[in-house]
Scaffold this motif. Structure first.
Motif, mmCIF file in Angstrom:
data_model
loop_
_atom_site.group_PDB
_atom_site.id
_atom_site.type_symbol
_atom_site.label_atom_id
_atom_site.label_comp_id
_atom_site.label_asym_id
_atom_site.label_seq_id
_atom_site.Cartn_x
_atom_site.Cartn_y
_atom_site.Cartn_z
ATOM 1 N N ALA A 37 0.846 -1.188 0.000
ATOM 2 C CA ALA A 37 0.000 0.000 0.000
ATOM 3 C C ALA A 37 0.882 1.238 0.000
ATOM 4 C CB ALA A 37 -0.903 0.005 1.235
ATOM 5 N N CYS A 38 0.481 2.255 -0.750
ATOM 6 C CA CYS A 38 1.242 3.505 -0.735
ATOM 7 C C CYS A 38 0.318 4.670 -1.058
ATOM 8 C CB CYS A 38 2.433 3.451 -1.689
ATOM 9 S SG CYS A 38 2.033 3.407 -3.430
ATOM 10 N N THR A 39 0.814 5.864 -0.837
ATOM 11 C CA THR A 39 0.042 7.076 -1.075
ATOM 12 C C THR A 39 0.269 7.565 -2.496
ATOM 13 O OG1 THR A 39 1.828 8.547 -0.373
ATOM 14 C CG2 THR A 39 0.364 7.701 1.355
ATOM 15 N N VAL A 40 -0.554 8.522 -2.917
ATOM 16 C CA VAL A 40 -0.371 9.123 -4.235
ATOM 17 C C VAL A 40 1.002 9.784 -4.325
ATOM 18 C CG1 VAL A 40 -1.195 10.949 -5.785
ATOM 19 C CG2 VAL A 40 -2.838 9.464 -4.620
ATOM 20 N N VAL A 49 6.604 11.051 -12.086
ATOM 21 C CA VAL A 49 5.554 11.761 -12.819
ATOM 22 C C VAL A 49 4.934 12.795 -11.895
ATOM 23 C CG1 VAL A 49 5.089 9.767 -14.289
ATOM 24 C CG2 VAL A 49 3.759 10.073 -12.192
ATOM 25 N N SER A 50 4.115 13.682 -12.462
ATOM 26 C CA SER A 50 3.501 14.733 -11.659
ATOM 27 C C SER A 50 2.415 14.162 -10.758
ATOM 28 C CB SER A 50 2.902 15.812 -12.563
ATOM 29 O OG SER A 50 1.767 15.319 -13.253
ATOM 30 N N SER A 51 2.125 14.865 -9.676
ATOM 31 C CA SER A 51 1.067 14.428 -8.765
ATOM 32 C C SER A 51 -0.289 14.477 -9.465
ATOM 33 C CB SER A 51 1.053 15.307 -7.513
ATOM 34 O OG SER A 51 0.876 16.675 -7.854
ATOM 35 N N THR A 53 -0.911 13.883 -12.696
ATOM 36 C CA THR A 53 -1.014 12.688 -13.529
ATOM 37 C C THR A 53 -1.307 11.454 -12.685
ATOM 38 O OG1 THR A 53 0.485 13.591 -15.199
ATOM 39 C CG2 THR A 53 0.244 11.195 -15.141
ATOM 40 N N MET A 54 -0.610 11.338 -11.556
ATOM 41 C CA MET A 54 -0.796 10.172 -10.694
ATOM 42 C C MET A 54 -2.196 10.148 -10.121
ATOM 43 S SD MET A 54 1.189 7.608 -9.802
ATOM 44 C CE MET A 54 -0.171 6.467 -10.043
ATOM 45 N N LEU A 55 -2.705 11.302 -9.713
ATOM 46 C CA LEU A 55 -4.044 11.372 -9.134
ATOM 47 C C LEU A 55 -5.108 11.003 -10.169
ATOM 48 C CD1 LEU A 55 -5.617 12.010 -6.578
ATOM 49 C CD2 LEU A 55 -5.745 14.406 -7.325
ATOM 50 N N TYR A 56 -4.890 11.405 -11.428
ATOM 51 C CA TYR A 56 -5.820 11.037 -12.492
ATOM 52 C C TYR A 56 -5.941 9.515 -12.607
ATOM 53 C CZ TYR A 56 -7.366 9.896 -17.228
ATOM 54 O OH TYR A 56 -8.011 9.343 -18.297
ATOM 55 N N TRP A 57 -4.787 8.834 -12.618
ATOM 56 C CA TRP A 57 -4.809 7.385 -12.766
ATOM 57 C C TRP A 57 -5.331 6.688 -11.525
ATOM 58 C CZ3 TRP A 57 -5.067 5.143 -17.137
ATOM 59 C CH2 TRP A 57 -4.480 5.730 -18.264
ATOM 60 N N VAL A 58 -5.043 7.211 -10.357
ATOM 61 C CA VAL A 58 -5.565 6.618 -9.124
ATOM 62 C C VAL A 58 -7.087 6.664 -9.124
ATOM 63 C CG1 VAL A 58 -5.803 6.996 -6.629
ATOM 64 C CG2 VAL A 58 -3.539 6.942 -7.673
ATOM 65 N N ASN A 59 -7.668 7.806 -9.494
ATOM 66 C CA ASN A 59 -9.126 7.930 -9.540
ATOM 67 C C ASN A 59 -9.733 6.990 -10.585
ATOM 68 O OD1 ASN A 59 -9.362 9.844 -7.493
ATOM 69 N ND2 ASN A 59 -9.007 11.545 -8.898
ATOM 70 N N LYS A 60 -9.042 6.839 -11.725
ATOM 71 C CA LYS A 60 -9.532 5.936 -12.769
ATOM 72 C C LYS A 60 -9.481 4.487 -12.289
ATOM 73 C CE LYS A 60 -9.337 5.339 -17.772
ATOM 74 N NZ LYS A 60 -10.693 5.896 -17.946
ATOM 75 N N PHE A 61 -8.372 4.110 -11.659
ATOM 76 C CA PHE A 61 -8.237 2.750 -11.139
ATOM 77 C C PHE A 61 -9.270 2.460 -10.056
ATOM 78 C CE2 PHE A 61 -3.474 3.122 -12.271
ATOM 79 C CZ PHE A 61 -3.714 2.663 -13.554
#
Length: 219
Positions: A37-40, A49-51, A53-61
């Motif tokens: 487990a890890c944070t954004v 990568v940028s936060s 971009t990462m947040l976009y993929w986390v929400n999609k996942f």
């Protein structure tokens, strides 16, 4: 934060989720969460990568069930969420994979590794030859088409042999068309597999990318 992780893989039923899991470029954004487990913040820093971009993929996942919240760390202000995959890996039924044969799937997964391998081979070759003068490329056929470098002064080994000397980088690229009996081919297969398994267990300081493949030629 100490968060339990599932022991078994998660079976995928959503075609969109299956499609994302067969794209290596997308899968790389999920990889930080697949064994712990890890944070954004931890994920975007590990991937470079940028936060955003990462947040976009986390929400999609999250929307597709490929991620879940494994824990919440309370603090002053906004709590920190820790994410993980719902299983230790994923099982994807082949009928869910769109527009694909197994050949398409293998090609898609091979593409980034091939690009990385070829890029590293070229860079290492150039870096090695920069320290040498008067070299040329030689192309010839010996069962298959072959390429090598040799000195214009015709002294010393060819480039492939040069790489095997102790002071040269640990790099190798060979393509061979072999004529083997079935028993010989099976022996070669096992030796290659055993050799790769042996060196996978090493924990050295350097990082290398190795590709090992063997297949009967289809007529």
């Amino acid at each position: 934060m100490d968060i339990d992780f599932p022991d078994s893989p998660c079976t995928i039923h959503n075609p969109e989720a299956a499609n994302l899991l067969t794209d290596p470029r997308v899968l790389s954004f999920l990889s930080p969460f697949m064994d712990r487990a890890c944070t954004v913040k931890m994920a975007h820093e590990s991937l470079g990568v940028s936060s955003h971009t990462m947040l976009y993929w986390v929400n999609k996942f999250l929307a597709l069930g490929l991620l879940e919240v494994g824990g919440v760390q309370e603090r002053k202000g906004k709590p920190i969420k820790w994410y993980r995959t719902p299983g230790r890996g994923f099982v994807i039924p082949l009928p869910l994979i769109p527009n694909s044969t197994l050949e398409d799937l293998l090609l898609r997964h091979d593409e980034p590794f091939n690009a990385q391998l070829i890029g590293s081979l070229v860079k290492t070759s150039i870096d090695t030859l920069r320290h040498l003068n008067r070299w040329e490329m030689l192309v010839w056929k010996e069962d298959t088409l072959r390429i090598d470098m040799r000195s214009l002064d015709h002294e010393g080994p060819g480039f492939h042999e040069l790489l095997l000397t102790p002071e040269s980088p640990a790099m190798l690229f060979e393509l061979a068309q072999l004529q083997l009996d079935f028993e010989e081919a099976k022996s070669f297969q096992k030796e290659l597999s055993d050799l790769l398994r042996k060196y996978r267990q090493k924990k050295g300081a350097g990082q290398y990318l190795a590709r090992v493949a063997l297949a009967p030629l289809q007529k």
